[in-house]
Design an enzyme around this catalytic site. Structure first.
Site, mmCIF file in Angstrom:
data_model
loop_
_atom_site.group_PDB
_atom_site.id
_atom_site.type_symbol
_atom_site.label_atom_id
_atom_site.label_comp_id
_atom_site.label_asym_id
_atom_site.label_seq_id
_atom_site.Cartn_x
_atom_site.Cartn_y
_atom_site.Cartn_z
ATOM 1 N N SER A 117 0.865 -1.106 -0.171
ATOM 2 C CA SER A 117 0.061 0.072 0.058
ATOM 3 C C SER A 117 0.673 1.156 0.215
ATOM 4 O O SER A 117 1.945 1.222 0.675
ATOM 5 C CB SER A 117 -0.980 -0.138 1.147
ATOM 6 O OG SER A 117 -1.452 1.338 1.313
ATOM 7 N N TYR A 141 -2.331 0.155 9.893
ATOM 8 C CA TYR A 141 -2.443 -0.426 8.780
ATOM 9 C C TYR A 141 -0.994 -0.081 7.688
ATOM 10 O O TYR A 141 -0.653 -1.138 7.089
ATOM 11 C CB TYR A 141 -3.618 0.115 7.815
ATOM 12 C CG TYR A 141 -3.666 -0.301 6.620
ATOM 13 C CD1 TYR A 141 -3.753 -1.602 6.164
ATOM 14 C CD2 TYR A 141 -3.513 0.407 5.630
ATOM 15 C CE1 TYR A 141 -3.732 -2.133 4.746
ATOM 16 C CE2 TYR A 141 -3.441 0.255 4.029
ATOM 17 C CZ TYR A 141 -3.846 -0.978 3.829
ATOM 18 O OH TYR A 141 -3.569 -1.557 2.557
ATOM 19 N N LYS A 145 1.878 -2.946 6.753
ATOM 20 C CA LYS A 145 2.093 -3.504 5.153
ATOM 21 C C LYS A 145 3.652 -3.245 4.877
ATOM 22 O O LYS A 145 4.325 -3.943 4.056
ATOM 23 C CB LYS A 145 1.483 -2.237 4.163
ATOM 24 C CG LYS A 145 0.166 -2.665 3.970
ATOM 25 C CD LYS A 145 -0.151 -4.320 3.410
ATOM 26 C CE LYS A 145 -1.732 -4.310 2.846
ATOM 27 N NZ LYS A 145 -1.694 -5.726 2.491
#
Length: 320
Positions: A117, A141, A145
């Site tokens: 991402s 998040y 990643k």
């Protein structure tokens, strides 16, 4: 021989599965259906319902389907929610990836394409993000990643794992009328749900230093994204050189205001967006170059903004 697509029953994963099929490459899907839909998986594709946290299930799947490579799309993908659920995010995205890599090592599966991402960059202070832009994730998040990328790197050093990670921002559109974005946190579903409910969509801030005052972002078509995942897998299969990371970016971006205008044109619903205050931490512009991926992974922006909106709208209406 087949490629395993984890999260292959989700919006992005299902497009990747079908892109593999279009190239005549066998795939198998593993998905726990926490956010995916079994109906998104073609009947001809083997489907294993389960979690990437289940190492024994992964190893059985590798053996039973003669899996030789993995496209790892499964994960908890809601950056905002991850701030409230950090442990859940790390379990799904970090522990889950570690379990997957261990199962791959135990099963002699040595190729992986990782769905990363652009959240790894946080709020960059450059107009155009490249793969070398400093990483500074601002949510569990984004951190998860980046940790996933590190794990692939370290496993490659230890075992010779062949790998690459694909970073991208906002994925929109649809390549098939029966596959659409169902996330309650993504812009297009939010806008469409508001319009279908007779309400005006909302823009968070219109006083940014951009041409129309609204935030500018990369928006890329999901079918273009899927094609580059397949190209990466084919490159790994062929033993060709591959970079550890690629950005899948538009190079110029579009504004939220432009999206709203295009939505009105495509849907033929006349509306004036509500203007709310800025969201904390929203930069005026984040746009990435895709030059490296264009060189190696057949990456290109094949769809206009109108095509992105119209394909997403058609799939969403079909689902009504």
């Amino acid at each position: 021989m087949a490629w395993l697509v984890t999260g292959g029953a989700g919006y992005i994963g299902a497009h990747i599965v079908r892109a593999f099929g279009a190239e005549g490459i066998d795939v198998v899907v593993l998905d726990d259906l926490s956010s995916g839909h079994g109906s998104f998986v073609p009947e001809s594709v083997p489907f294993v319902r389960g979690s990437i946290l289940d190492r024994e299930l992964l190893e059985r799947t590798f053996a039973e389907h003669n899996v030789t490579g993995v496209v790892h799309v499964a994960g908890f993908k809601y950056a905002g929610v991850s701030v409230q659920k950090p442990l859940h995010t790390y379990e799904q995205n970090v522990t889950g990836t570690a379990v997957l890599l261990q199962a791959m090592q135990n099963s002699a599966v040595h190729k992986i394409v990782f769905s990363s991402s652009a959240a790894v960059y946080g709020t960059p202070d450059v107009d155009l993000v490249t793969e070398d832009t400093p990483k500074s994730p601002e949510s569990p998040y984004g951190e998860s990643k980046l940790i996933g990328e590190w794990m692939l790197r370290d496993q490659a050093h230890a075992t010779g794992l062949a790998h690459t990670s694909l970073r991208y921002f906002n994925v929109v559109g649809s390549g098939y009328s029966d596959v659409y974005d169902t996330s309650p946190h993504n812009l297009f579903p939010i806008v469409f749900d508001a319009l279908l409910g007779g309400q005006a969509p909302r823009i968070n801030g219109d006083d940014y230093a951009t041409p129309d005052g609204t935030c500018v972002r990369d928006y890329i078509h999901v079918a273009d994204l899927a094609a580059s995942h397949v190209a990466a897998a084919q490159r790994l299969d062929a033993g060709e050189s591959i970079e550890p990371v690629y950005n899948l970016g538009s190079g110029d971006g579009v504004s939220v205001g432009q999206i709203m205008q295009t939505v009105a044109e495509i849907t033929k619903i006349d509306f004036t967006p509500q203007i709310g205050p800025r969201r904390a931490g929203d930069p005026a512009r984040i746009v990435s170059t895709g030059e490296r991926a264009a060189r190696d992974l057949n990456w290109t922006m094949r769809h206009s903004l109108s095509e992105m909106v119209s394909s997403a709208w058609e799939a969403r209406r079909t689902a009504q």
